[in-house]
Design a protein around this motif. Structure first.
Motif, mmCIF file in Angstrom:
data_model
loop_
_atom_site.group_PDB
_atom_site.id
_atom_site.type_symbol
_atom_site.label_atom_id
_atom_site.label_comp_id
_atom_site.label_asym_id
_atom_site.label_seq_id
_atom_site.Cartn_x
_atom_site.Cartn_y
_atom_site.Cartn_z
ATOM 1 N N PHE A 1 0.813 -1.209 0.000
ATOM 2 C CA PHE A 1 0.000 0.000 0.000
ATOM 3 C C PHE A 1 0.850 1.264 0.000
ATOM 4 O O PHE A 1 0.330 2.361 -0.205
ATOM 5 N N LEU A 2 2.163 1.134 0.235
ATOM 6 C CA LEU A 2 3.069 2.281 0.200
ATOM 7 C C LEU A 2 3.943 2.296 -1.045
ATOM 8 O O LEU A 2 4.863 3.101 -1.154
ATOM 9 N N PHE B 1 -6.354 5.207 5.990
ATOM 10 C CA PHE B 1 -5.307 5.941 5.275
ATOM 11 C C PHE B 1 -4.905 7.219 6.009
ATOM 12 O O PHE B 1 -3.738 7.612 6.017
ATOM 13 N N HIS B 2 -5.867 7.859 6.646
ATOM 14 C CA HIS B 2 -5.580 9.140 7.307
ATOM 15 C C HIS B 2 -4.656 8.982 8.504
ATOM 16 O O HIS B 2 -4.124 9.964 9.016
ATOM 17 N N ASP C 1 6.678 14.713 2.853
ATOM 18 C CA ASP C 1 5.988 15.804 2.168
ATOM 19 C C ASP C 1 5.875 15.529 0.672
ATOM 20 O O ASP C 1 6.840 15.136 0.022
ATOM 21 N N GLY C 2 4.668 15.725 0.146
ATOM 22 C CA GLY C 2 4.468 15.634 -1.282
ATOM 23 C C GLY C 2 4.272 14.238 -1.837
ATOM 24 O O GLY C 2 4.162 14.071 -3.048
ATOM 25 N N THR C 3 4.237 13.220 -0.963
ATOM 26 C CA THR C 3 4.131 11.853 -1.485
ATOM 27 C C THR C 3 2.763 11.223 -1.240
ATOM 28 O O THR C 3 2.482 10.146 -1.760
ATOM 29 N N GLU C 4 1.912 11.880 -0.480
ATOM 30 C CA GLU C 4 0.621 11.295 -0.142
ATOM 31 C C GLU C 4 -0.214 11.026 -1.387
ATOM 32 O O GLU C 4 -0.832 9.961 -1.517
ATOM 33 N N MET D 1 -1.839 7.450 -2.780
ATOM 34 C CA MET D 1 -3.258 7.302 -3.082
ATOM 35 C C MET D 1 -3.462 6.830 -4.512
ATOM 36 O O MET D 1 -4.288 5.944 -4.774
ATOM 37 N N ASP D 2 -2.696 7.384 -5.440
ATOM 38 C CA ASP D 2 -2.827 6.991 -6.846
ATOM 39 C C ASP D 2 -2.467 5.523 -7.034
ATOM 40 O O ASP D 2 -3.106 4.812 -7.827
#
Length: 286
Positions: free
Chosen positions: A208-209, A260-261, A267-270, A274-275
């Motif tokens: 998932f990561l 997920f939350h 920073d900038g990878t969330e 998700m995609d």
């Protein structure tokens, strides 16, 4: 807590799973907040949930193999004959130790049929999913899961299932991947062994990561190592978990999307993560 302490006592008495020994349980008390129980500390470090994607292959392989060994022992404990949440049915304690007898475990709101139990479980998770950041996927997922449940082919044997897998519920040696303690048994369910196995294989793979630029999808590595450990401990039962079940893995994916939350990202990878999850889901249900 009353049930969790009894489960730990059963596992200490009947398996080699590294579960903290229970020293005493207080189910009710006139002046102290209860229930509560005292257990011995075990060695090891508490590691963040997301750290699984940073393990070296050798460390992850060891963690996965040990997980397979311990799940094989867990699934072999003769304690349940129906599906549902595991509860305890025994005398109340006022500081004493639980007896560790599997017969003291029971099922709350038991389900005779696994498809019925799974449908209830999936409905709860999909209702949560409808309120998640991935809610646009919920209708398609609901249809796909419903079809998958209708097509399940038994028979199904209920076993004790950990079902709350993740590094946050382990103590480990972060350098070697050795599991020194398995914590938090309050969410134990009676499920088919394959359901519990697929949950663990997905969550410990860190798939998932895999949307992070330096993280790979290691589901094959984890599944192979887990199956090797399971087979070494329970060779006659390994066929129950050897065939991948996409439906069970998808339910694990839904659970990750719902939580997920809680995950922490650089920073900038969330958005990238998700995609990737969206792409995995679309590939699965298309």
């Amino acid at each position: 807590m009353p049930t969790e302490s009894r489960i730990q006592a059963v596992l200490n008495a009947h398996t080699s799973i590294p579960v903290p020994p229970v020293c005493g349980v207080v189910d009710d008390h006139d002046s102290l907040p209860s229930p509560f129980y005292l257990m011995r500390a075990l060695p090891g470090e508490e590691v963040a949930y997301e750290r699984v994607c940073r393990f070296e292959d050798a460390s992850l392989r060891r963690l996965a193999r040990e997980t397979g060994e311990y799940l094989a022992e867990l699934h072999a404990v003769s304690a349940v004959d129906r599906f549902g949440h595991v509860r305890h049915d025994g005398p109340e304690l006022d500081g004493g130790q639980p007896v560790g007898d599997p017969a003291t475990l029971t099922i709350g709101t038991p389900r005779e049929a696994w498809p019925t139990a799974l449908r209830n479980y999936a409905d709860r998770e999909l209702d949560r999913h409808a309120n998640s950041r991935f809610s646009d996927l919920t209708p398609e997922l609901r249809r796909w899961v419903e079809t998958g449940i209708d097509e399940l082919d038994g028979p199904f044997e209920p076993v004790l299932g950990r079902n709350d897998h993740g590094l946050h519920n382990l103590l480990i040696d972060p350098e070697t991947g050795e599991i020194t303690a398995m914590l938090d048994w309050g969410y134990t369910l009676a499920v088919p062994a394959a359901f519990d196995f697929e949950f663990a294989a997905y969550l410990y793979s860190g798939a998932f990561l895999a949307g992070l630029p330096d993280v790979s999808d290691r589901r094959p590595l984890v599944r192979e190592a887990m199956l090797s450990g399971y087979r070494s401990t329970a060779p006659t039962r390994a066929e129950n978990v050897s065939a991948p079940e996409p439906l069970y893995e998808t339910v694990a994916m839904i659970r990750i999307m719902n939580d997920f939350h809680h995950l922490a990202f650089p920073d900038g990878t969330e958005t990238a993560v998700m995609d990737r999850i969206r792409a995995d889901v679309r590939d699965r249900i298309s």
